[in-house]
Design a protein around this motif. Structure first.
Motif, PDB file in Angstrom:
ATOM      1  N   ALA A   1       0.835  -0.788  -0.194  1.00  7.37           N
ATOM      2  CA  ALA A   1       0.564   0.164  -0.194  1.00  7.37           C
ATOM      3  C   ALA A   1       0.975   1.074  -0.204  1.00  7.37           C
ATOM      4  O   ALA A   1       0.481   1.927  -1.012  1.00  7.37           O
ATOM      5  CB  ALA A   1      -0.749  -0.173   1.133  1.00  7.37           C
ATOM      6  N   LEU A   2       1.544   0.713   0.644  1.00  9.90           N
ATOM      7  CA  LEU A   2       2.932   2.558   1.064  1.00  9.90           C
ATOM      8  C   LEU A   2       3.302   2.858  -0.476  1.00  9.90           C
ATOM      9  O   LEU A   2       3.616   3.723  -1.045  1.00  9.90           O
ATOM     10  CB  LEU A   2       4.135   2.183   2.108  1.00  9.90           C
ATOM     11  CG  LEU A   2       3.125   2.410   3.560  1.00  9.90           C
ATOM     12  CD1 LEU A   2       4.361   2.048   4.209  1.00  9.90           C
ATOM     13  CD2 LEU A   2       3.092   3.950   3.815  1.00  9.90           C
ATOM     14  N   GLN A   3       3.971   1.952  -0.696  1.00 10.25           N
ATOM     15  CA  GLN A   3       4.870   1.768  -2.105  1.00 10.25           C
ATOM     16  C   GLN A   3       3.548   2.312  -3.603  1.00 10.25           C
ATOM     17  O   GLN A   3       4.203   2.808  -4.072  1.00 10.25           O
ATOM     18  CB  GLN A   3       5.199   0.319  -2.736  1.00 10.25           C
ATOM     19  CG  GLN A   3       6.350  -0.094  -2.313  1.00 10.25           C
ATOM     20  CD  GLN A   3       6.876  -1.285  -3.524  1.00 10.25           C
ATOM     21  OE1 GLN A   3       6.138  -2.516  -3.742  1.00 10.25           O
ATOM     22  NE2 GLN A   3       8.702  -1.427  -3.387  1.00 10.25           N
ATOM     23  N   ARG A   4       2.337   1.625  -3.682  1.00  8.68           N
ATOM     24  CA  ARG A   4       1.301   1.834  -4.384  1.00  8.68           C
ATOM     25  C   ARG A   4       1.100   3.691  -3.659  1.00  8.68           C
ATOM     26  O   ARG A   4       0.872   4.582  -5.119  1.00  8.68           O
ATOM     27  CB  ARG A   4       0.543   0.945  -4.432  1.00  8.68           C
ATOM     28  CG  ARG A   4       0.473   0.414  -4.682  1.00  8.68           C
ATOM     29  CD  ARG A   4      -0.424  -1.023  -4.917  1.00  8.68           C
ATOM     30  NE  ARG A   4      -0.978  -1.745  -5.336  1.00  8.68           N
ATOM     31  CZ  ARG A   4      -1.490  -2.417  -6.641  1.00  8.68           C
ATOM     32  NH1 ARG A   4      -1.817  -1.257  -7.701  1.00  8.68           N
ATOM     33  NH2 ARG A   4      -0.997  -3.989  -7.494  1.00  8.68           N
ATOM     34  N   ALA A   5       0.576   4.387  -2.645  1.00 14.44           N
ATOM     35  CA  ALA A   5       0.582   5.292  -2.699  1.00 14.44           C
ATOM     36  C   ALA A   5       1.669   6.463  -3.362  1.00 14.44           C
ATOM     37  O   ALA A   5       1.737   7.003  -3.465  1.00 14.44           O
ATOM     38  CB  ALA A   5       0.208   5.263  -1.322  1.00 14.44           C
ATOM     39  N   ARG A   6       3.211   5.913  -3.264  1.00 12.31           N
ATOM     40  CA  ARG A   6       4.521   7.000  -3.002  1.00 12.31           C
ATOM     41  C   ARG A   6       3.900   7.620  -5.019  1.00 12.31           C
ATOM     42  O   ARG A   6       3.931   7.459  -5.195  1.00 12.31           O
ATOM     43  CB  ARG A   6       5.483   5.740  -2.899  1.00 12.31           C
ATOM     44  CG  ARG A   6       6.810   7.140  -3.362  1.00 12.31           C
ATOM     45  CD  ARG A   6       8.212   6.637  -2.717  1.00 12.31           C
ATOM     46  NE  ARG A   6       8.133   6.013  -1.163  1.00 12.31           N
ATOM     47  CZ  ARG A   6       8.165   5.774  -0.625  1.00 12.31           C
ATOM     48  NH1 ARG A   6       8.297   3.963  -1.332  1.00 12.31           N
ATOM     49  NH2 ARG A   6       8.173   5.663   0.677  1.00 12.31           N
TER      50      ARG A   6
ATOM     51  N   ARG B   1      -4.589  -0.749   0.088  1.00 12.70           N
ATOM     52  CA  ARG B   1      -5.218  -0.014   1.059  1.00 12.70           C
ATOM     53  C   ARG B   1      -5.992  -0.661   2.083  1.00 12.70           C
ATOM     54  O   ARG B   1      -6.244  -0.584   3.585  1.00 12.70           O
ATOM     55  CB  ARG B   1      -5.448   1.466   1.251  1.00 12.70           C
ATOM     56  CG  ARG B   1      -5.415   1.965   2.559  1.00 12.70           C
ATOM     57  CD  ARG B   1      -6.111   3.377   2.382  1.00 12.70           C
ATOM     58  NE  ARG B   1      -6.371   3.496   3.683  1.00 12.70           N
ATOM     59  CZ  ARG B   1      -7.762   3.572   4.670  1.00 12.70           C
ATOM     60  NH1 ARG B   1      -8.735   2.507   3.979  1.00 12.70           N
ATOM     61  NH2 ARG B   1      -7.617   4.439   5.739  1.00 12.70           N
ATOM     62  N   ASN B   2      -7.426  -1.505   1.183  1.00 12.31           N
ATOM     63  CA  ASN B   2      -7.886  -1.653   1.910  1.00 12.31           C
ATOM     64  C   ASN B   2      -8.002  -3.131   2.370  1.00 12.31           C
ATOM     65  O   ASN B   2      -7.839  -3.621   3.511  1.00 12.31           O
ATOM     66  CB  ASN B   2      -9.744  -2.132   0.634  1.00 12.31           C
ATOM     67  CG  ASN B   2     -10.246  -0.434   0.670  1.00 12.31           C
ATOM     68  OD1 ASN B   2     -10.208   0.549   1.474  1.00 12.31           O
ATOM     69  ND2 ASN B   2     -10.747  -0.294  -0.078  1.00 12.31           N
ATOM     70  N   ALA B   3      -6.573  -3.786   0.957  1.00 15.82           N
ATOM     71  CA  ALA B   3      -6.471  -5.253   1.734  1.00 15.82           C
ATOM     72  C   ALA B   3      -5.786  -4.805   3.672  1.00 15.82           C
ATOM     73  O   ALA B   3      -6.321  -5.834   4.517  1.00 15.82           O
ATOM     74  CB  ALA B   3      -5.709  -5.521   1.421  1.00 15.82           C
TER      75      ALA B   3
END
Length: 144
Positions: free
Chosen positions: A17-22, A127-129
């Motif tokens: 999730a953090l990688q996708r957010a970045r 994120r939801n996962a």
């Protein structure tokens, strides 16, 4: 994807999730995404908690939805028309087998925005996962 999520650790899910957010924030801040000043300021405020790595905060879901609305509105402006395309095959005995789908025809900017929207959808799922796994683990710990 479901099996991958089920087999992943909480740490792996949060990391994803953090990688996708970045990646999403970097793409959104790039040269290709240009919107009016009001929406730009709004999106910038929305993304501050994501940029700071607070991806699991409760307000982030609403933030992502708000950014999604802006992207969808901009994509709609960049959609020129839709075309119907047959997806399937022709069977000599029974005729055409398949369905007709509508494909949007967009400007280059519209295609870029659609890519951003797809990235946002991936971020939301990751994120939801992570949030769901975290909640599940908290529930299990309460019962032990």
């Amino acid at each position: 994807m479901k099996n991958v999520i089920n087999d992943a650790t909480l740490e792996d899910l949060i990391f994803e999730a953090l990688q996708r957010a970045r990646s999403f924030v970097a793409a959104l801040r790039g040269d290709r995404f240009v919107i009016n000043a009001r929406d730009s300021a709004f999106v910038g405020r929305c993304l501050s908690s994501i940029e700071e790595g607070r991806i699991l905060e409760e307000d982030v879901a609403g933030t992502l939805d708000a950014v999604r609305e802006v992207l969808c509105r901009e994509i709609e402006k960049e959609t020129l028309e839709t075309r119907q395309v047959f997806e399937g095959y022709h069977d000599p005995e029974i005729g055409d087998v398949g369905r007709v789908i509508e494909i949007p025809v967009r400007t280059v900017r519209g295609d870029d925005l659609a890519e951003l929207l797809a990235q946002l959808d991936g971020l939301s799922k990751a994120r939801n996962a992570a949030v769901d796994r975290l909640r599940a683990e908290k529930e299990v710990r309460k019962r032990i």
